[in-house]
Scaffold this motif. Structure first.
Motif: not given
Length: 103
Positions: A22-28, A33-41, A94-103
């Motif tokens: 079994a494997h678990t989905a992960l995302m960070s 800092g330039d008005d863009t967001i990067t996510c890694e899955g 499915v992994v959901t990250v709320d924008g409030k938690n993205i720094f």
């Protein structure tokens, strides 16, 4: 007694072996800092997430639908207001990250 123990042990080991694969989905996600967001899955077993569906939702509407690149990443413009980044590898993955938690 020994005739029952062998098959019982085999069935027990077989049942628990599925957890080993079994494997678990992960995302960070992080703010560039330039008005863009990067996510890694990815997955807990080290499997690549390249090509997996990625969504950005705002007010329960999909405002961006794309796929993770060959590096299992996606970069997008930071939406104004509340939003969610969603890594969608299928039911149970499915992994959901709320924008409030993205720094």
């Amino acid at each position: 007694m020994h005739k029952i123990l062998g098959p019982l042990l085999f069935i027990t080991l077989l049942a628990f072996s599925t957890h080993a694969f079994a494997h678990t989905a992960l995302m960070s996600c992080f703010d560039e800092g330039d008005d863009t967001i990067t996510c890694e899955g990815g997955f807990s077993d080290g499997s690549s997430a390249a090509g997996i569906e990625f969504l950005v939702k705002q007010n329960d509407e999909v405002i961006l639908k794309t796929r993770l690149n060959e590096f299992s990443e996606v970069n997008f413009e930071k939406p104004e207001g509340d939003y969610q980044a969603v890594f969608n590898a299928g039911e149970g993955h499915v992994v959901t990250v709320d924008g409030k938690n993205i720094f």
